[in-house]
Write a protein that holds these residues in place. Structure first.
Motif, short mmCIF file in Angstrom:
data_model
loop_
_atom_site.label_atom_id
_atom_site.label_comp_id
_atom_site.label_asym_id
_atom_site.label_seq_id
_atom_site.Cartn_x
_atom_site.Cartn_y
_atom_site.Cartn_z
N LYS A 283 -4.46 11.71 -7.00
CA LYS A 283 -3.99 11.92 -5.63
C LYS A 283 -3.40 10.66 -5.04
O LYS A 283 -2.69 10.71 -4.04
CB LYS A 283 -5.16 12.37 -4.75
N ARG A 284 -3.72 9.53 -5.63
CA ARG A 284 -3.17 8.25 -5.20
C ARG A 284 -1.73 8.08 -5.64
O ARG A 284 -1.04 7.14 -5.20
CB ARG A 284 -4.00 7.13 -5.82
N PHE B 214 -0.20 16.83 -4.06
CA PHE B 214 -1.10 17.85 -4.59
C PHE B 214 -1.30 18.96 -3.57
O PHE B 214 -2.10 19.85 -3.78
CB PHE B 214 -2.45 17.21 -4.94
N ASP C 266 -8.87 11.41 -7.10
CA ASP C 266 -8.12 10.28 -6.53
C ASP C 266 -7.27 9.56 -7.58
O ASP C 266 -6.13 9.17 -7.32
CB ASP C 266 -9.06 9.27 -5.87
N GLN C 267 -7.85 9.34 -8.78
CA GLN C 267 -7.14 8.52 -9.77
C GLN C 267 -6.97 9.23 -11.10
O GLN C 267 -6.54 8.60 -12.07
CB GLN C 267 -7.90 7.20 -9.98
N LYS D 82 3.38 7.55 -1.75
CA LYS D 82 2.34 6.86 -2.52
C LYS D 82 2.87 5.62 -3.22
O LYS D 82 2.12 4.91 -3.90
CB LYS D 82 1.78 7.81 -3.59
N LYS E 60 5.33 2.07 -3.21
CA LYS E 60 6.12 1.05 -2.52
C LYS E 60 7.48 0.90 -3.19
O LYS E 60 8.44 0.47 -2.56
CB LYS E 60 5.40 -0.30 -2.58
N LYS F 212 -11.08 0.99 -4.78
CA LYS F 212 -9.93 1.90 -4.67
C LYS F 212 -9.86 2.55 -3.30
O LYS F 212 -8.79 2.91 -2.83
CB LYS F 212 -9.99 2.97 -5.76
N THR F 213 -11.03 2.75 -2.66
CA THR F 213 -11.04 3.40 -1.36
C THR F 213 -10.11 2.71 -0.38
O THR F 213 -9.27 3.36 0.24
CB THR F 213 -12.46 3.39 -0.75
N THR F 214 -10.24 1.41 -0.26
CA THR F 214 -9.47 0.70 0.76
C THR F 214 -8.31 -0.10 0.18
O THR F 214 -7.32 -0.33 0.87
CB THR F 214 -10.34 -0.31 1.53
N ALA G 80 -9.80 0.99 -10.28
CA ALA G 80 -9.48 2.10 -11.17
C ALA G 80 -8.32 1.85 -12.12
O ALA G 80 -8.21 2.53 -13.14
CB ALA G 80 -9.19 3.37 -10.34
N PHE H 70 -6.12 14.92 4.53
CA PHE H 70 -6.19 16.32 4.92
C PHE H 70 -6.78 17.17 3.80
O PHE H 70 -6.81 18.39 3.91
CB PHE H 70 -4.78 16.83 5.28
N ASP H 71 -7.25 16.52 2.73
CA ASP H 71 -7.66 17.27 1.54
C ASP H 71 -9.12 17.65 1.55
O ASP H 71 -9.56 18.40 0.68
CB ASP H 71 -7.33 16.46 0.28
N HIS I 211 -12.88 11.92 4.02
CA HIS I 211 -12.29 11.33 2.80
C HIS I 211 -11.42 10.12 3.16
O HIS I 211 -10.19 10.23 3.20
CB HIS I 211 -11.48 12.38 2.02
N CYS J 26 -10.45 7.50 1.54
CA CYS J 26 -9.48 6.99 0.55
C CYS J 26 -8.07 7.43 0.90
O CYS J 26 -7.12 6.65 0.88
CB CYS J 26 -9.82 7.48 -0.85
N LEU J 27 -7.93 8.73 1.19
CA LEU J 27 -6.58 9.27 1.34
C LEU J 27 -6.00 9.03 2.74
O LEU J 27 -4.85 9.38 2.98
CB LEU J 27 -6.54 10.75 0.96
N MET K 152 -6.55 5.73 3.99
CA MET K 152 -6.24 4.30 3.79
C MET K 152 -4.91 4.12 3.06
O MET K 152 -4.14 3.23 3.40
CB MET K 152 -7.36 3.63 2.98
N ASP K 153 -4.63 4.97 2.07
CA ASP K 153 -3.44 4.72 1.27
C ASP K 153 -2.14 5.13 1.97
O ASP K 153 -1.06 4.99 1.40
CB ASP K 153 -3.57 5.31 -0.14
N LYS K 154 -2.25 5.57 3.20
CA LYS K 154 -1.06 5.86 4.00
C LYS K 154 -0.62 4.65 4.83
O LYS K 154 0.38 4.73 5.56
CB LYS K 154 -1.33 7.02 4.96
N THR L 94 -3.31 -3.68 3.12
CA THR L 94 -3.74 -2.92 1.95
C THR L 94 -2.75 -3.17 0.81
O THR L 94 -1.61 -3.58 1.04
CB THR L 94 -3.80 -1.41 2.24
N GLU L 95 -3.18 -2.91 -0.40
CA GLU L 95 -2.36 -3.20 -1.59
C GLU L 95 -2.24 -1.98 -2.48
O GLU L 95 -2.56 -2.02 -3.66
CB GLU L 95 -2.97 -4.38 -2.37
N PHE L 96 -1.78 -0.88 -1.87
CA PHE L 96 -1.59 0.33 -2.69
C PHE L 96 -0.28 0.25 -3.44
O PHE L 96 0.62 -0.46 -3.02
CB PHE L 96 -1.62 1.57 -1.81
#
Lengths: 414, 414
Positions: A324-325, A329, A361-362, A393, A395, B68-70, B90, B329-330, B386, B388-389, B391-393, B412-414
């Motif tokens: 999902k990262r 989905f 998530d991964q 998702k 950059k 991975k969460t943040t 991850a 939203f998942d 949730h 995680c999803l 944070m990655d926004k 953050t470093e997604f």
């Protein structure tokens, strides 16, 4: 899947790759890049730009493609270069990203709300941005006029009309006419057109309901025009997401509108496309619209995700390093389309029976026919549904040629 | 919602804000920042760091919180400063982001697959990173040994065991023992422990099934230990996401393991927490675990989204400028918790009947009791499920004090 499978059976035929590498490309199947990776096929992008340009030309409509899908200024420029009148965006920060990248005319297909957001837009107006936003309430109209008039600026607005149970927009013609009068009474606003979003109309008989709604919008716009409700200059009637743009274009009948009135459609997903909800929507366009069908060609999916098989803990069950990262989905899970052993010149087509059954998530859990010689370390390519939520998702999105060579990265600005 | 409502009824009491602004903060309710915005409450972060530090200490386990969460290196450092033994991650790019930010010991709770990913990790080993990853197949073990031995390096690995229908990991003790032998026969690998993820065990009676599985892992680790299957030095037995860490800690009985063996739990969401799936999971921990309950205090949600009411097109229906682009939203839609008119010193608590009924890419549809004096331009605060999803926004997350003053941004470093 139709067009994508076609695309990639071409894409991976494996010729010319050595040559491209010599020119500085990175070969995905040779593991020159870290996986997972999201890539856009350059030929599909070119195809889609050209197809929608021809569609708009043949329909007599102008394009304001919704840039929120990709938030990639390089792709915004490619759409402008292909004739788009403006880029649509959804928020003040999105507008700022596009403006900073040199986009000169932006339709914010949304309300502009809040002090910091108004200040941000005001600064861009000073710098020469041609900017439009939607208004659907007297409260918001007043707040905007107060702010921009206070700055000695005039804000271009479009009056938004919506449908009951839908999203933004006044609901009735009476409310629209009252808001039109309100806007015209305010010193800081110039009413530049009428806006709607038909994409929230669904259910059985959606096509007919949309035709009726758009017909009503046409009549409403002409009424406002006859009552001299619009400011002097170009007037835009704008609607249309990526699913119903043909109905909007047909029903608004651009050719028979007053000369200063343009029809502006805002599809956002045509450039990337997918093999899910937008492939289905485009198939419906091609079924409905003689004009679209007669153009020749069609949109094809450009977006692929490539990832590793990281575990095959049970026969026929592959755990893929893609989650999902990495990928949308929310409108269908990613679809396995191709696979290859690292170092192979070309990927093979995955069996139609292969399927992502679950995504975390991964990780993605992929069922495959265990007769296939799939191994840990193999590379699997996926197509997707709903490109917006994959794009945000990443950059950077890689652009590949038909041989899966990466030639450049496109930066996103989410 | 329990703890979050509590948090924010404190958070918005409105004292001290002028003072903070004088010190350079930005006041959300005064519209000093562009909305929507994602914020973390500093007091909640401190509380959660402290609570989990105390839990780990009392349980005799070590922490390798899942980053991975943040994907926020500043928060990784805060967890290390609060005593975490390592940060879990991850993927190789995630490891690279943490390493670059100065994290010295990383558990990649996943398989390391692919040439470019191995090269990337190899370079970090050269630079002094202490790195561990999971292995669950002879194919991957061989590929890793070939690569790292070829570089004159030794890779620390943990043998991963999984459950039928789950995710990665060998399924049986026999497979585990065979893979243990395989790893020990390879020159490039050092077996540093046993790993599992119990979070994929669900359904009725999940707690008992997890206890049995973890008990089996304990026995398996001791068997490998007795057969001298682990490399000399610290041995880690590691499991536990954010939902079942108490069962893992209890069942592995750290106190009665050999001295060189540590229990390493990997919860990732405790620092941010939520008012959805992880609030529920934590409530279950508090019901199950006397040790957790007797610690005093509890985790509280730190993450809030603040956004504008951009339209009220029908009575009781607010369109909020907050969408799938901004918030998870998942696992449940965002929950309206507070609202304020711009410029107010404090937000009011939203009625429990307010509810997000639908979410689109850039909008949320919120039902509210139309007696409430909610207006276009008002600010609504949401909690989420949730983390995680969400944070990655965001490229930056704002950190706020209890008065909703933003004092700094975390990258953050997604």
């Amino acid at each position: 899947m139709r067009d994508t499978a076609q695309t990639l059976s071409d894409a991976v035929k494996g010729t010319g790759c050595k040559q491209q590498l010599d020119n500085g490309g990175w070969q995905i199947l040779n593991e020159d890049v870290s996986l997972p990776i999201a890539v856009l096929n350059q030929r599909a992008l070119n195809n889609n730009l050209d197809w929608m340009r021809r569609y708009a030309h043949a329909s007599g409509v102008s394009l304001a493609p919704h840039g929120k899908t990709t938030m990639a200024p390089e792709l915004f420029h490619s759409m402008v270069d292909a004739g788009a009148w403006a880029i649509s965006l959804a928020t003040a920060p999105q507008v700022a990203a596009a403006h900073q990248a040199g986009i000169k005319r932006i339709l914010m297909a949304n309300q502009l709300v809040g002090k910091a957001n108004m200040q941000r837009v005001g600064r861009m107006l000073e710098q020469g941005l041609e900017y439009y936003c939607f208004v659907d309430s007297a409260d918001n109209a007043k707040a905007l006029s107060d702010y921009f008039d206070g700055q000695g600026q005039t804000l271009n607005v479009l009056l938004e009309v919506g449908v009951p149970g839908g999203r933004c927009g006044v609901r009735t013609d009476e409310q629209a006419m009252a808001l039109c009068d309100e806007i015209n009474s305010l010193p800081g606003l110039a009413l530049r057109g009428l806006a709607f979003y038909e994409g929230v109309i669904g259910g059985a008989d959606a096509a007919n309901k949309i035709r009726q709604f758009v017909q009503r919008m046409r009549t409403l716009a002409l009424n406002i025009y006859q009552q001299k409700g619009f400011a002097a200059g170009t007037i835009s009637i704008t609607g249309a997401g990526s699913a119903w743009y043909d109905l909007v274009a047909e029903t608004l009948e651009a050719a028979s509108l007053p000369a200063e009135m343009q029809v502006l459609i805002r599809p956002g997903c045509y450039l990337i496309h997918d093999t899910g909800i937008y492939e289905d929507a485009q198939a419906a366009v091609m079924n409905r619209s003689t004009l679209a069908c007669d153009l020749g060609g069609d949109l094809i999916n450009s977006l692929q995700l490539w990832a590793y098989v990281q575990s095959i803990p049970e026969p026929g069950m592959a755990i893929i390093g893609l989650g999902k990262r990495d990928v949308a989905f929310d409108a269908g899970l990613p679809v396995p389309q191709w696979f290859a052993h690292p170092g192979q010149q070309a990927a093979q087509k995955a069996s139609a029976s292969w399927k992502v059954s679950k995504i975390m998530d991964q990780h993605a859990m992929m069922d495959f026919d265990s007769d296939a010689k799939l191994q840990v370390g193999d590379i699997v390519g996926f197509s997707t549904s709903h490109p917006c939520l994959t794009m945000d998702k990443w950059k950077y999105i890689a652009v590949v040629d038909d041989n899966l060579c990466v030639h450049r990265l496109i930066k996103t600005e989410f």
